[in-house]
Enzyme design. Structure first.
Site, PDB file in Angstrom:
ATOM      1  N   ASP A 197      10.378   2.777   6.708  1.00 24.78           N
ATOM      2  CA  ASP A 197      10.893   1.434   7.037  1.00 24.78           C
ATOM      3  C   ASP A 197      10.432   1.032   8.436  1.00 24.78           C
ATOM      4  O   ASP A 197       9.903  -0.054   8.645  1.00 24.78           O
ATOM      5  CB  ASP A 197      12.438   1.419   7.026  1.00 24.78           C
ATOM      6  CG  ASP A 197      13.002   1.310   5.614  1.00 24.78           C
ATOM      7  OD1 ASP A 197      12.234   0.995   4.685  1.00 24.78           O
ATOM      8  OD2 ASP A 197      14.213   1.561   5.449  1.00 24.78           O
TER       9      ASP A 197
ATOM     10  N   GLN B 207     -15.302 -29.797   9.268  1.00 26.10           N
ATOM     11  CA  GLN B 207     -13.896 -29.680   8.841  1.00 26.10           C
ATOM     12  C   GLN B 207     -13.654 -28.507   7.884  1.00 26.10           C
ATOM     13  O   GLN B 207     -12.572 -27.929   7.890  1.00 26.10           O
ATOM     14  CB  GLN B 207     -13.436 -30.996   8.212  1.00 26.10           C
ATOM     15  CG  GLN B 207     -13.309 -32.088   9.276  1.00 26.10           C
ATOM     16  CD  GLN B 207     -12.744 -33.373   8.726  1.00 26.10           C
ATOM     17  OE1 GLN B 207     -12.689 -33.587   7.521  1.00 26.10           O
ATOM     18  NE2 GLN B 207     -12.312 -34.249   9.619  1.00 26.10           N
TER      19      GLN B 207
ATOM     20  N   GLU C 177       0.762   3.782   3.911  1.00 22.05           N
ATOM     21  CA  GLU C 177       2.191   3.603   4.210  1.00 22.05           C
ATOM     22  C   GLU C 177       2.856   2.667   3.201  1.00 22.05           C
ATOM     23  O   GLU C 177       3.719   1.852   3.533  1.00 22.05           O
ATOM     24  CB  GLU C 177       2.405   3.144   5.665  1.00 22.05           C
ATOM     25  CG  GLU C 177       1.994   4.241   6.644  1.00 22.05           C
ATOM     26  CD  GLU C 177       2.527   4.085   8.043  1.00 22.05           C
ATOM     27  OE1 GLU C 177       3.611   3.502   8.210  1.00 22.05           O
ATOM     28  OE2 GLU C 177       1.869   4.565   8.969  1.00 22.05           O
TER      29      GLU C 177
HETATM   30  N1  COS Z   1      16.336   4.156   3.485  1.00 24.46           N
HETATM   31  C1  COS Z   1      17.237   5.114   3.167  1.00 24.46           C
HETATM   32  N2  COS Z   1      17.361   5.627   1.919  1.00 24.46           N
HETATM   33  C2  COS Z   1      16.538   5.154   0.967  1.00 24.46           C
HETATM   34  C3  COS Z   1      15.573   4.168   1.227  1.00 24.46           C
HETATM   35  C4  COS Z   1      15.496   3.661   2.548  1.00 24.46           C
HETATM   36  N3  COS Z   1      14.605   2.707   2.880  1.00 24.46           N
HETATM   37  N4  COS Z   1      14.896   3.892   0.105  1.00 24.46           N
HETATM   38  C5  COS Z   1      15.402   4.684  -0.843  1.00 24.46           C
HETATM   39  N5  COS Z   1      16.403   5.452  -0.315  1.00 24.46           N
HETATM   40  C6  COS Z   1      17.253   6.414  -1.018  1.00 24.46           C
HETATM   41  C7  COS Z   1      17.959   5.715  -2.173  1.00 24.46           C
HETATM   42  O1  COS Z   1      19.149   5.118  -1.742  1.00 24.46           O
HETATM   43  C8  COS Z   1      18.195   6.870  -3.128  1.00 24.46           C
HETATM   44  O2  COS Z   1      19.321   7.598  -2.699  1.00 24.46           O
HETATM   45  P1  COS Z   1      20.567   7.876  -3.722  1.00 24.46           P
HETATM   46  O3  COS Z   1      19.955   8.678  -4.827  1.00 24.46           O
HETATM   47  O4  COS Z   1      21.550   8.643  -2.901  1.00 24.46           O
HETATM   48  O5  COS Z   1      21.030   6.537  -4.157  1.00 24.46           O
HETATM   49  C9  COS Z   1      16.982   7.758  -2.928  1.00 24.46           C
HETATM   50  O6  COS Z   1      16.454   7.411  -1.619  1.00 24.46           O
HETATM   51  C10 COS Z   1      15.911   7.536  -3.965  1.00 24.46           C
HETATM   52  O7  COS Z   1      15.555   6.178  -3.936  1.00 24.46           O
HETATM   53  P2  COS Z   1      14.892   5.412  -5.173  1.00 24.46           P
HETATM   54  O8  COS Z   1      15.647   5.734  -6.413  1.00 24.46           O
HETATM   55  O9  COS Z   1      14.721   3.990  -4.799  1.00 24.46           O
HETATM   56  O10 COS Z   1      13.463   6.161  -5.236  1.00 24.46           O
HETATM   57  P3  COS Z   1      12.225   5.900  -6.153  1.00 24.46           P
HETATM   58  O11 COS Z   1      11.695   7.181  -6.622  1.00 24.46           O
HETATM   59  O12 COS Z   1      12.509   4.834  -7.157  1.00 24.46           O
HETATM   60  O13 COS Z   1      11.097   5.369  -5.109  1.00 24.46           O
HETATM   61  C11 COS Z   1       9.833   3.983  -3.675  1.00 24.46           C
HETATM   62  C12 COS Z   1      11.195   4.426  -4.208  1.00 24.46           C
HETATM   63  C13 COS Z   1       8.840   3.590  -4.745  1.00 24.46           C
HETATM   64  C14 COS Z   1      10.172   2.785  -2.825  1.00 24.46           C
HETATM   65  C15 COS Z   1       9.248   5.126  -2.809  1.00 24.46           C
HETATM   66  O14 COS Z   1       8.801   6.185  -3.602  1.00 24.46           O
HETATM   67  C16 COS Z   1       8.128   4.686  -1.909  1.00 24.46           C
HETATM   68  O15 COS Z   1       8.354   4.075  -0.849  1.00 24.46           O
HETATM   69  N6  COS Z   1       6.874   4.986  -2.298  1.00 24.46           N
HETATM   70  C17 COS Z   1       5.737   4.740  -1.463  1.00 24.46           C
HETATM   71  C18 COS Z   1       5.530   5.893  -0.604  1.00 24.46           C
HETATM   72  C19 COS Z   1       4.630   5.556   0.509  1.00 24.46           C
HETATM   73  O16 COS Z   1       4.826   4.597   1.244  1.00 24.46           O
HETATM   74  N7  COS Z   1       3.615   6.370   0.660  1.00 24.46           N
HETATM   75  C20 COS Z   1       2.679   6.147   1.686  1.00 24.46           C
HETATM   76  C21 COS Z   1       2.178   7.401   2.193  1.00 24.46           C
HETATM   77  S1  COS Z   1       3.098   8.051   3.457  1.00 24.46           S
HETATM   78  S2  COS Z   1       2.106   7.394   4.993  1.00 24.46           S
END
Ligand code: COS
Length: 384
Positions: free
Chosen positions: A239, A278, A362
């Protein structure tokens, strides 16, 4: 950081970037290497520890300040930002956000000083967007964990001194709840780093595989001391990282726009500068408008983060919009340059390739869309 100190720091960066980094861009792209003196200068300026709290040796800037500084830094090729990017962002923030006092004291000062390069090891060959499906295993044996698995495309891995590693501690839980986060000394026995990846752009910034074979990690390095929290730590880190990345896109956009504007003002066709036409003006105006929109979003989301709001949705909006925006800007800038824009002689060609990454790493644009839409639906449900 008070306003005056921030302004002074920005002014210093402004000069450093133009006088020192921009003239080095060609060399860095040609050699695929950032000169060591530049790393030292960046360390002396405190750039490795901008976001590390002051009590642990960093500058302790908030996200709004971080965004301003990163935008300034990204006037130069984004590979220079990459040198310090992971120490300020995804490499250190897991420890800053969820680490124990002892873990912070032990690791953060050396990350802030640049003595250690911190890398974030989440992605795997079969777990990219679906991060929760990762397979790297950390099996507990008393007061240590034994790690086995492969991480992929890990930024700064060849230089890394420490990894924030996400691994599965509960094989019975194939989802997010089975994942834990660790601090892993990159010098640990059993870690090997693959050859640096050959990439489309961003030459000078390195990514590589990291292979863990029976790597022993002390249980004291489990972030926060709790198993099963690693996915949440990673998501929180991302985030904040998405705001950092949006700042990278906004800073790079300013440079690209400057190149396009200068070229348009100088290049003569049909007896006048092409900027007088333009259709060219429309492209310039679209660049300015979108760049301004992205900066405004970023500043708003950063302020709200600093005020303690949950901005997961807004961070995804910022990363999504800013990375797509800078892609469109780079495309228009090449178009304004015409044939010259396709030639490696003009830096706009390199920037065009460099910014392509921002829509992917990311979290791809599609993952940002998914995060945004899911948050909207959740809000609707809460409203009833
Ligand atoms: N902050 C805190 N907790 C979070 C969160 C956040 N931003 N996003 C998700 N969570 C928590 C959820 O609340 C959930 O917890 P509970 O089970 O206790 O409710 C848990 O994490 C799992 O979340 P969710 O069910 O949404 O997970 P998914 O497997 O559906 O995946 C995505 C979510 C797709 C958003 C995630 O896998 C993602 O961001 N993928 C991309 C990864 C990425 O950016 N990779 C880049 C490489 S790293 S540089």
């Amino acid at each position: 950081m008070d306003r005056e100190t921030l302004q002074q720091f920005k002014d210093t960066l402004h000069r450093y970037v133009r006088e020192r980094l921009v003239p080095l861009e060609e060399e860095v792209a040609a050699t695929d290497r950032i000169p060591d003196p530049v790393r030292r200068e960046m360390a002396e300026m405190g750039l490795f520890g901008m976001t590390v709290p002051e009590e642990f040796g960093g500058l302790g800037v908030n996200v709004s300040e971080e965004a301003e500084l990163v935008m300034e830094l990204c006037w130069a090729s984004p590979v220079f930002r990459s040198v310090v990017g992971t120490n300020n962002g995804i490499g250190s923030q897991g420890i800053v956000m969820d680490g124990t006092e002892e873990q912070k004291r032990r690791w953060l000062p050396r990350i802030a000083s640049g003595e250690l390069i911190a890398s974030f090891a989440l992605t795997e060959p079969s777990a990219g967007s679906d991060a929760a499906s990762l397979k790297t295993r950390a099996a507990r044996h008393g007061d240590r964990f034994v790690v086995n698995g492969t991480k992929r495309f890990i930024t700064n891995a060849p230089q890394a001194g420490v990894f924030t590693l996400m691994a599965r501690t509960d094989p019975g839980n194939p989802g997010a709840g089975g994942i834990s986060a660790f601090i892993v000394d990159a010098g640990s026995k059993g870690i090997s780093i693959g050859k640096p990846d050959r990439k489309m752009g961003q030459r000078g910034a390195h990514t590589a595989d990291v292979i863990f074979e029976d790597v022993e990690v002390p249980a004291a390095n489990l972030i926060g001391g709790k198993e099963g929290q690693g996915f949440k730590t990673a998501m929180k880190v991302l985030d904040r990282g998405r705001l950092h990345l949006a700042a990278v896109c906004c800073g790079t956009a300013e440079r690209i726009m400057d190149m396009a504007l200068r070229y348009a003002a100088e290049r003569q066709q049909f007896g006048q500068p092409i900027a007088e036409f333009q259709l060219v003006q429309a492209m310039l105006a679209d660049c300015q408008t979108e760049a301004y929109a992205a900066q405004s979003m970023l500043r708003d989301a950063a302020r709200r983060f600093d005020e303690g709001e949950n901005i997961s949705k807004e961070a995804a909006c910022c990363k999504y919009y800013a990375s797509e925006m800078v892609g469109r800007l780079a495309d228009r800038a090449v178009q304004i340059h015409g044939g010259a824009g396709y030639m490696a002689e003009y830096p706009v060609e390199r920037f065009y390739r460099d910014v392509r990454l921002f829509r992917i790493y990311e979290g791809t644009s599609q993952i940002q869309q998914l995060v945004i839409a899911r948050a909207m639906l959740k809000e609707l449900k809460a409203k009833g």
